[in-house]
Design a protein around this motif. Structure first.
Motif, short mmCIF file in Angstrom:
data_model
loop_
_atom_site.label_atom_id
_atom_site.label_comp_id
_atom_site.label_asym_id
_atom_site.label_seq_id
_atom_site.Cartn_x
_atom_site.Cartn_y
_atom_site.Cartn_z
N LEU A 58 0.84 -1.20 0.00
CA LEU A 58 0.00 0.00 0.00
C LEU A 58 0.87 1.25 0.00
N GLY A 61 2.19 2.19 -3.25
CA GLY A 61 1.22 2.69 -4.21
C GLY A 61 0.64 1.63 -5.13
N LYS A 64 -5.02 -1.91 -4.90
CA LYS A 64 -5.56 -2.84 -3.90
C LYS A 64 -5.94 -4.17 -4.54
N ASP A 89 -3.95 3.51 4.70
CA ASP A 89 -3.84 3.81 3.28
C ASP A 89 -3.62 5.29 2.99
N TRP A 92 -1.11 5.72 0.25
CA TRP A 92 -1.72 5.21 -0.97
C TRP A 92 -2.68 6.24 -1.54
#
Length: 155
Positions: A58, A61, A64, A89, A92
């Motif tokens: 995460l 990057g 998911k 996240d 992310w």
């Protein structure tokens, strides 16, 4: 304890609303236990994959869906752990807020065509990026078209 009102009031005073309160705040945990007969529903989290590896992916990057495939699990399980506060996240989300790096699934007449960034989809389909952006507008979705395109953002 006879009431959770003081706990909720403290959380709202500190964070603005109960929804803004961190999931692992001691007062919120106490309130959840009070409402659930002494059991915190967020305590028992079954994890069937390496959480540290998921967190590292995460942070780098990765998408998911790709993380879930790599860890042999479902994307909703990763999202649930993010919601419960086990995974973070924030890095992310910072990476994905840039429209140049957002990924999309492209459909033509309801049939899956491809997935990728707008630039990648544009290069492979020959449709301009500005037209692709137009496919996401409500005005385009309301009109009837002989060939109907859809562009759906994925994480």
């Amino acid at each position: 304890m006879t009431s959770i009102v003081p706990l909720v009031a403290e959380c709202e005073a500190e964070f603005g609303s109960i929804k803004q309160t961190p999931i692992n705040d001691k007062r919120l945990v106490k309130a959840r236990k009070f409402l659930n007969h002494g059991v915190d529903p967020f305590e028992n989290i079954e994890v069937d994959f390496d959480v540290d590896a998921a967190q590292k992916m995460l942070d780098k990057g990765l998408y998911k869906q790709d993380i879930a495939e790599f860890l042999n699990t479902k994307p909703y399980k990763i999202n649930r752990l993010i919601y419960k506060g086990v995974l973070d996240d924030s890095k992310w989300l910072k990476n994905k807020s840039d429209p140049k790096t957002c990924r999309y699934v492209f459909y033509k007449n309801g049939d899956y065509q491809m997935r990728g960034t707008m630039k990648e989809i544009s290069a492979l389909t020959g449709i301009s990026v500005s037209s692709l952006k137009g496919f996401r507008t409500n005005e385009y979705k309301k009109r009837n078209h002989r060939i109907r395109y859809r562009l759906v953002e994925i994480d």
